[in-house]
Design an enzyme around this catalytic site. Sequence first.
Site, PDB file in Angstrom:
ATOM      1  N   HIS A   9      -6.981   0.024  -6.695  1.00  0.00           N
ATOM      2  CA  HIS A   9      -6.275  -1.235  -6.545  1.00  0.00           C
ATOM      3  C   HIS A   9      -5.688  -1.360  -4.891  1.00  0.00           C
ATOM      4  O   HIS A   9      -5.453  -0.229  -4.475  1.00  0.00           O
ATOM      5  CB  HIS A   9      -5.404  -1.908  -7.519  1.00  0.00           C
ATOM      6  CG  HIS A   9      -4.373  -1.062  -7.672  1.00  0.00           C
ATOM      7  ND1 HIS A   9      -3.055  -1.677  -8.317  1.00  0.00           N
ATOM      8  CD2 HIS A   9      -4.026   0.231  -7.379  1.00  0.00           C
ATOM      9  CE1 HIS A   9      -2.193  -0.620  -8.569  1.00  0.00           C
ATOM     10  NE2 HIS A   9      -2.402   0.410  -7.638  1.00  0.00           N
ATOM     11  N   GLU A  10      -5.354  -2.363  -4.540  1.00  0.00           N
ATOM     12  CA  GLU A  10      -4.774  -2.707  -3.170  1.00  0.00           C
ATOM     13  C   GLU A  10      -5.517  -2.026  -1.978  1.00  0.00           C
ATOM     14  O   GLU A  10      -5.252  -1.489  -0.933  1.00  0.00           O
ATOM     15  CB  GLU A  10      -3.456  -2.052  -3.185  1.00  0.00           C
ATOM     16  CG  GLU A  10      -2.185  -2.698  -3.994  1.00  0.00           C
ATOM     17  CD  GLU A  10      -1.816  -3.939  -3.393  1.00  0.00           C
ATOM     18  OE1 GLU A  10      -1.247  -4.711  -4.218  1.00  0.00           O
ATOM     19  OE2 GLU A  10      -2.204  -4.382  -2.430  1.00  0.00           O
ATOM     20  N   GLY A  11      -6.866  -2.249  -2.254  1.00  0.00           N
ATOM     21  CA  GLY A  11      -7.632  -1.701  -1.074  1.00  0.00           C
ATOM     22  C   GLY A  11      -8.185  -0.208  -1.744  1.00  0.00           C
ATOM     23  O   GLY A  11      -7.517   0.656  -1.830  1.00  0.00           O
ATOM     24  N   ARG A  71       0.917  -1.396   0.096  1.00  0.00           N
ATOM     25  CA  ARG A  71       0.187  -0.058  -0.159  1.00  0.00           C
ATOM     26  C   ARG A  71       0.989   1.177   0.000  1.00  0.00           C
ATOM     27  O   ARG A  71       0.622   2.325  -0.493  1.00  0.00           O
ATOM     28  CB  ARG A  71      -0.932   0.056   1.235  1.00  0.00           C
ATOM     29  CG  ARG A  71      -2.073  -1.086   1.018  1.00  0.00           C
ATOM     30  CD  ARG A  71      -3.009  -1.423   2.210  1.00  0.00           C
ATOM     31  NE  ARG A  71      -4.309  -2.168   1.582  1.00  0.00           N
ATOM     32  CZ  ARG A  71      -5.248  -2.362   2.459  1.00  0.00           C
ATOM     33  NH1 ARG A  71      -5.215  -1.971   3.674  1.00  0.00           N
ATOM     34  NH2 ARG A  71      -6.130  -3.053   1.900  1.00  0.00           N
TER      35      ARG A  71
END
Lengths: 601, 601
Positions: B449-451, B306
Site C-alpha cells: 500500500h501507499e505505492g 509513506r
Amino acid sequence: MPASSILSARDLEFLLHEWLQVETLTERERYAEHSRETFDAVLELAAEIATDHFAPHNRAADEHEPHVVDGKVVLVPEVAAALRVFADAGMTAAALPEELGGLQLPAVVNLAVHAWFQAANIGTSAYPFLTAANANLLVAHGTPEQVRTYVPPMAEGRWFGTMALSEPQAGSSLADITTRAEPQDDGSYRLTGTKMWISAGDHELTENIVHLVLAKVPGGPAGVKGISLFIVPKVLVGEDGALGERNDVVLAGLNHKMGYRGTTNTLLNFGEGGHTPGGRPGAVGFLVGEEHRGLTYMFHMMNEARIGVGVGATALGYTGYLHALDYARTRTQGRPLAGKDPAAAPVPIVEHPDVRRMLLAAKSYVEGGLALGLYCARLVDEERTAGSAADRDRAHRLLEVLTPIAKSWPSQWCLAADDLAVQVLGGAGYTRDFPVEQFYRDNRLNPIHEGTHGIQALDLLGRKVVADDGAGLALLAETIAATTQRARGTEWADLGATLDELVARIGAVTGALWADGDPERALANATVYLEAVGHVVVGWLWLEQALATPDQGEGREGAFYAGKRQAARFFQRWELPKVGPQLALLATGDRTVLDTSPAWL
Amino acid sequence: MPASSILSARDLEFLLHEWLQVETLTERERYAEHSRETFDAVLELAAEIATDHFAPHNRAADEHEPHVVDGKVVLVPEVAAALRVFADAGMTAAALPEELGGLQLPAVVNLAVHAWFQAANIGTSAYPFLTAANANLLVAHGTPEQVRTYVPPMAEGRWFGTMALSEPQAGSSLADITTRAEPQDDGSYRLTGTKMWISAGDHELTENIVHLVLAKVPGGPAGVKGISLFIVPKVLVGEDGALGERNDVVLAGLNHKMGYRGTTNTLLNFGEGGHTPGGRPGAVGFLVGEEHRGLTYMFHMMNEARIGVGVGATALGYTGYLHALDYARTRTQGRPLAGKDPAAAPVPIVEHPDVRRMLLAAKSYVEGGLALGLYCARLVDEERTAGSAADRDRAHRLLEVLTPIAKSWPSQWCLAADDLAVQVLGGAGYTRDFPVEQFYRDNRLNPIHEGTHGIQALDLLGRKVVADDGAGLALLAETIAATTQRARGTEWADLGATLDELVARIGAVTGALWADGDPERALANATVYLEAVGHVVVGWLWLEQALATPDQGEGREGAFYAGKRQAARFFQRWELPKVGPQLALLATGDRTVLDTSPAWL
C-alpha cells in the site's frame, strides 16, 4: 492436458522425460512392469484428482480449520471425500511394492505425483503422505508380522499413520524427550508421555491411526542414543487384524496455525489414563527393530520426508507463481513507459518489466526447486535399484549431502516465490479473495518443520560435508564438474565456468572452516554456508536444464524452451552472484554472531 | 520505564536525544513551548496508552475482523474504547498547531509517538493516523473555512478521515480513475464513482467520516493532470458545524485481508443513489485548492504517509524482534556444541549462535529502520522550521530522495525481521498462541500500500535521482560523505571507506543507466537500484549510530551501547556486501528481464 494453475504438466514432462530420462528406470527389475505410458497415466490421474477433489476445498479447509466437538476432531467433509478418491485410485500406496498392494512406482515419479496434490491442497495431502512415510518405515524396519498387520490397511487408506517425535519441552532437541516405554512380559511396552506438533494426530477420517512414537526405555543410554521407536495404534489390533480395544492415546489439544490449517496438528497424551487397555496403565506399544536404535530408523524415513517437505514447498511456490502469471496476463493497468498516452488502453501488467522481474524470479525458484526435488528422488531410485553396488553407494552419498539442501532451499526460495506472487497481485493478493495469500501462509511452515532451517545447516556443514573425510562434498563437486564439462564450448560455457569457480571456493571455505577443528567456530555461520551451497546446487541444476533444452521449436513449444533458457540466464545473472559475498564472509571466519553476547541484544 | 515487548524506550531515547539531538528543536519558534521534558512526557504517555489500551486487543481485532451487520461495520468494542483514550490524550492532534487544538509536536517526536501505537496495534492505530494525515492536508491546502469546519472535529477524534484514491479498475494507475465531479451552481460538486481499498472507509467509531476523494472534473486534461481533490463528508455539515443530511457515500463491500485486519478496508460507492442529498443525485463534494491540482496536494500528504508506512513496518518488525528476543532468553532447549553432555541442563536458545544470528540480523533491520524513519521525520522538521531558506531547501531535497527508501526499505527488511521472529520461535511462532505470526501477516501489507515496492523504485530512479540534474542524489552523497569524514581515524573508518566506495559506485551506475536517455532500459531494473541504495542509506545510518555511541559504560548501559556497535558491525559485514552484486548487475545494464517475452513465462 489443458494449462493448469496448480502445476505445469509440460514442465514435469520436461524434467522427468527430457531431462531425467525416467523411462530408463523401466529397464530395472523393480520397475520392469512400468513404461512411459504407465508413468504418464498415473501423473494424469493425479492431476485430475488434484484438480477435481483437492484444489476445490483448499480455501474451505483453511477457513474452517479442524476443531474439537465432543472430544472428536471435526474437519470439513470435503477432506474425507477427497482422500477416499485418492486412496481408491491407489495413490497412498503408489510407491509401495506390489505385494503390499502398491503400484511399485519409482520414487521420482511418485514425488511428481505428490507435487500435484501438494500444490492443489497441502493440508489435505499431508494425511496420506504421512501415512505412506509411516508405511515405508515399517516395510524397511518392521517385523513381517508388523508389516502384515499395519501396512496393508494404510496402503488401502483405511488407516492413517503419524510420526510422533517432538515433545513440549524438547522441540528440535530429541535428546530431551521424556516419553517412557516400559517393557512388559509379553514383549510389548507400555508408554507414558506427551507428544507435541503431531500432524494428523487425531481425526475421524479413518477407523484407526498408527502412531510411530519415539520413547525411552528406562535404563538405556542418555540422550539420543537411548531412543527407541514404537508402533502405538490408536485402536489395538487383534491377531486377525480386527480392531479391538481403544489404546490410551488421547487428544490433549489442537495447535492453531497461521497456515497449513487443513492438517490437524495435535498435542497427544500417551498413557495418561484416558483409556486403560486391559485395565492397566500406559499406552500399548510395539518395538520397531531393536531398542535404542529408534532415531536411526526415524532418520531413514526422515531423509525422504525432508525431500518431501522440499517438494511441498516447491509445489506451493509453483502454484503461487502460476496464479500470479495468470493474473498478470489478464489484469490490465497502466501503460508502457515508451507510450504513456493517457488515452491509450491500459496493458496487461505482465507488460511492465518489474512484474516480469517478479515472475521470472519466481519461475527460476519454483522450476529450480522442482528440478532439485526430482533429482533427489531420482537418486533414491538409483540408491535402490542401480545395477552396481558402487552406483548405489554413489547415489546414497550424493543424496546424503543433498538432502538438507533439498529440504531447506525450496523452503526459503519457493516461499519467496509466494511472496512475489502476493506482490504481483498487489492489494488483491493481500485479500482472501485470491489464493496466493494462503499459499504464502501455508508455505511459511516449511522452513520450520522436519528440522528447521538452522538444523539443516548444522546437518550439512556439521555432518554431511565432513563425513568420510569430505567424500560427500567431493562427490557433489565431481558431479557438478561433469555437467560443466558438457557446457564447455556451448553457449552455457560461462555459467559452467562460474559454477566451477564457486564449487572450488566452497571446497576451500569448507576446509578453512574446519581447519582448526573447533566446531563452535566452524558451525557459527552454518546457515550462510547452507544457503550458499544451496544456490550453487540450484545453479548447477539450471545448467542441467539449459543443456537439456533444444535451442529451437516454434509456437508454444519454442516459448517453453525459451522460457527455460531465460530462467537459467536469470539465475546465472541475478541469483548466483549473491553467493559471492556469502563465501567471502565465510572465508573470513567471521565471528560477529559468535562474539555477540546475549545481553547485547 | 520497564522493558517492553512493544518498543524499546531506551532505543528511542538514544535515537532522539543522543543521536538526533531533538531537544535543539525547542530553540525554534514553532517548538519553543516544548522541552525535553514535554517530549519525554508525551512519549511516556504514548507508551502507557499503547501498552494498556492498544496491545491488549491486537489479537482480538485480528480474530474478529470488521464485518457488516444491518449495513453497519462492526468492530470489536475495544477499538472504540482505545481510540477514545487516544483522542482524549490529545494524540490525534499531536502534530497540529496549537490554534487547531494540537500539541504542536515536532514531526520527529510525533513519529516516535506513532511507532508505539503501530507496534502495539497497527490495525487500531490506522484510524487516527489516517485522520491526522487528512487534517494535515486540509491545513496545508484547504480554505480557512474548510479548516475550521473539518479539522477541529478530527483533531478531537470526534470525526475520522480517509484518503480515497484507488478504484477497482485503476490500482496503482491513478491516471485511469473514472470518478466524476460535476460542478454545481453553488460552488460545490456532485461526485459519482467507486473507490477501492479505502482504509477506515466506513465504521461507527465516529459520528462523521471526512473522505478526501480524487475525481475528475469533466472537460479537464486526460490522465493524472486532470485529477482534482474533494472533501466528501459521510454526513453533510451545516454552517454552524452541526451534522445534517446523510451524503451519498455508501459502503459497497469490505475487503478481507491476510492481516492488518483491525483496519476496515472498503469498497465505497459515491453518488450511486443510496442517499440523495437535497433530493438530487451525486455525493456532495467540496473542491480542495484548485481544479486539476489534486494529485499534487495528495502527494504532499503522501510523502509523509509513506514515511509513516515505513515507520509502521519498522514498528511491526521491532515488536516482532522484541518478542523473539524474550522467547529466546526464556525458552530452554539443547546444549552448547562445546558441552553436549546429555545429562546437562538445556540452555536458553539465545545461547545457540544461529538464534543469535537471527536476532542480531533482526536488530540491525529494525533499529536501522527506526533510525531511517526518525531521520526523515527530523528532515520534515528542518524543512518546516530551519532558520535559513537554504537549510529548508536542503532538507526538502534530501527528503525527496529519501522518501521512497523510507517507505520501501523497512517494508522489506522489517518484514524480514518478523520472518526471523517466527523462525526463532519455531513451531510456536507458527501458531496463533504467539503474536509473531500476526506481525508477519500484518507487515506483509506494507510493501503493497501507499505505492508498491516497484512504484517506489520508479519514483527513486525515474524521478528523484534525476530531478534537477541529479541534485538530490548529489546531496545525499554529500551528506553521507560528511559522516564518513567523521569516521576517519576512528574504529569505524573501514565502514566509512566502504560507504564512500559504494556511494561512488551508485553515482557511476546512476549515470550509466541514464546515459542513453532510454527510460525503458534505465528503469527495467529499478527495483534492484532501490534496494541497493536503500541498503547503503541504512548502512550510513548505522555508521551515524555507531559514531553516536560511547565506547564505554557498564551493566545495562554498557550492554546497550555494545549491542548498537555489534549491530553496526553486523550490518557492515553481513548486509552491505549484498549491495556489491546488485550494483554490478546494474552496471552491466542487464536486459534479462526486459528481453523476457511474456510468452516465455
